[in-house]
Design an enzyme around this catalytic site. Structure first.
Site, short mmCIF file in Angstrom:
data_model
loop_
_atom_site.label_atom_id
_atom_site.label_comp_id
_atom_site.label_asym_id
_atom_site.label_seq_id
_atom_site.Cartn_x
_atom_site.Cartn_y
_atom_site.Cartn_z
CG HIS A 285 -2.02 0.93 1.26
ND1 HIS A 285 -1.89 2.29 1.27
CD2 HIS A 285 -3.35 0.68 1.24
CE1 HIS A 285 -3.08 2.85 1.26
NE2 HIS A 285 -3.99 1.91 1.25
CG HIS B 89 0.43 5.00 10.10
ND1 HIS B 89 0.03 6.18 9.52
CD2 HIS B 89 1.77 5.04 10.10
CE1 HIS B 89 1.06 6.90 9.17
NE2 HIS B 89 2.15 6.23 9.52
CD GLU C 218 -2.80 10.09 9.93
OE1 GLU C 218 -3.89 9.47 9.84
OE2 GLU C 218 -1.69 9.56 9.76
CE1 TYR D 236 -10.20 6.10 4.38
CE2 TYR D 236 -10.29 5.53 6.70
CZ TYR D 236 -9.56 5.82 5.57
OH TYR D 236 -8.19 5.81 5.62
CG HIS E 61 -6.46 8.73 14.33
ND1 HIS E 61 -6.78 8.17 13.11
CD2 HIS E 61 -7.45 8.37 15.18
CE1 HIS E 61 -7.90 7.49 13.22
NE2 HIS E 61 -8.33 7.60 14.47
CG HIS F 274 -4.34 5.87 13.18
ND1 HIS F 274 -3.23 6.54 13.64
CD2 HIS F 274 -4.35 6.06 11.84
CE1 HIS F 274 -2.60 7.11 12.64
NE2 HIS F 274 -3.25 6.83 11.52
#
Length: 444
Positions: free
Chosen positions: A302, A345, A351, A360, A375, A381
């Site tokens: 990703h 992450h 963020e 989402y 976050h 998260h």
């Protein structure tokens, strides 16, 4: 209550449908509403055409490099200097940095959408600050606001001396009447009002709701593409600036200025949206997020979310943004042997995520249009349990993600929530629960 004051007016909708635009990001645009209003060969002639006043609006210091310099010349019916004194007014739900009402919170936080506004609430009255960082008086940092309105602004305009405003509609369209002309912004669009530019917001629908990033720092610019090459992400040609349009009105008009965190008001005897012609680069614009050219992996893994950056406000450290605006637009996922939703992450950046439409792909439940999550720096998260279970077992055939439009304000400093946000009824108290049940699968 008039049709316009009570929400979207038919006239506003017709006006929005017929708008024409200038195209290009960072261009040296020029426009005139009356032929001959724009002087040629000089900016400030002894007598400006048509009896207008010449006035420069500087969005950057005079001596900043040409590639970063923002300024426009305006040719207006009356100069901006012709106004009575400003006096302080109540800030309402608007707050500004430095945010000192509470301590920065390392916990993951998530909010439902703002409650419906009280009848008669316009865009300015409907602004509600969630939090931010930095210091508006030092032109550093950012603030996150939400808005909910059911009434068009009438006989008043707003300007922000503290920063530029990136407006992200989520419900209901907006007609933005600015000093430079008119812009229409609907859900799926973003609109930017530069620092100091005056504007009025009229509703195109019965009500409106959305998000605002107030950027105190360097103006937003397109990110460098590096090894991506010459094309991709947001194309400069897709940004639309207004053509000149002016109001020649002698009615009393309230002008509200946000200055060093507080609101100040003066009543003019005319509309300050009286610019007949202009040229320059310090201009408002609108951009359709559906035109974003999404790039991603065509083999495995990703890509980092930086690949989704639409606009960036650079800092004094190369590659470190004061704030990035990132969009997760419709796209294909084709990675082989790859966990396709955003990975788990912890990030040195902070963020804030919002949702414009749909769902989402990293949160199966609880994250709804109009809501948002925060976050902060190094807060862990990632996908919730349901998303993790589904993605881990999915058949990895080409998959189109086309049922959602999410975005992120990512910033270099922790975001401190305001007291009203930390204690809001629409704060989700059980957000941590979405990661409960992520089972142990380790086998030695």
């Amino acid at each position: 209550m008039s049709e316009q004051a009570g929400g979207g007016s038919e006239q506003a909708r017709k006006t929005a449908e017929g708008l024409e635009y200038l195209t290009g990001f960072g261009n040296e645009h020029s426009s005139e509403a009356v032929p001959g209003a724009l002087p040629l060969g000089r900016n400030s002639p002894q007598r400006a055409p048509l009896g207008l006043y010449a006035e420069q609006l500087s969005g950057s210091a005079f001596t900043e490099p040409r590639t970063h310099n923002r300024r426009s010349w305006l040719y207006r019916i009356r100069p901006s200097a012709a106004h009575p004194p400003f006096t302080r007014i109540d800030n309402g739900g608007l707050r500004s940095a430095p945010f000192t009402e509470g301590a920065p919170d390392p916990n993951r936080l998530r909010w439902n959408p703002l409650p419906d506004p009280a009848p008669g609430t316009d865009f300015l009255a409907g602004l509600w600050t969630l939090g931010g960082n930095g210091d508006a008086t030092q032109r550093a940092g950012m603030a996150i606001h939400l808005y909910a309105a059911d009434t068009s602004m009438t006989d008043r305009v707003f300007s922000d001396s503290d920063g530029e405003l990136l407006i992200v509609p989520e419900r209901g369209g907006l007609l933005l009447r600015t000093e430079f002309g008119l812009l229409a912004a609907r859900p799926g669009d973003v609109a930017l009002i530069p620092r100091g530019v005056r504007f009025r917001v009229e509703l195109l629908d019965a009500d409106a709701r959305g998000y605002v990033c107030e950027n105190y720092g360097q103006p937003f610019e397109l990110p460098n593409l590096g090894p991506i090459g010459a094309n991709g992400l947001a194309a400069a040609r897709d940004f639309q600036a207004p053509v000149a349009a002016y109001e020649d009105s002698e009615r009393p008009t309230q002008v509200v200025n946000k200055f060093c965190g507080n609101l100040w008001s003066a009543t003019y005897d005319h509309s300050p949206l009286d610019v007949v012609a202009w040229h320059g680069s310090h201009v408002p614009y609108v951009y359709d997020l559906h035109r974003f050219n999404v790039l991603g992996s065509i083999s495995f893994d990703h890509p980092d979310p930086s690949i989704f950056t639409v606009l960036t406000s650079p800092s004094d450290t190369p590659g470190l943004a004061g704030v990035d605006f990132v969009v997760f637009a419709p796209r294909w996922l084709v990675g082989e042997d790859t966990f396709r939703p955003p990975y788990f992450h912890r990030n040195v950046m902070s963020e804030y995520m919002g949702l414009i439409e749909g769902a989402y792909d990293a949160k199966a439940e609880g994250f709804v249009p109009g809501g948002g999550s925060l976050h902060n720096m190094m807060s862990a998260h990632g996908p919730d349990r349901e998303t993790f279970d589904r993605a881990s077992a999915a058949e990895l055939k080409p998959q189109k993600i086309d049922d959602g439009l999410a975005f992120m304000f990512e910033t270099r400093w922790p975001i401190t929530a305001t007291a009203q946000a930390a204690g809001a009824e629409h704060l989700q108290r059980g957000y941590d629960d979405v990661w409960q049940g992520l089972e142990r699968h380790f086998r030695a």
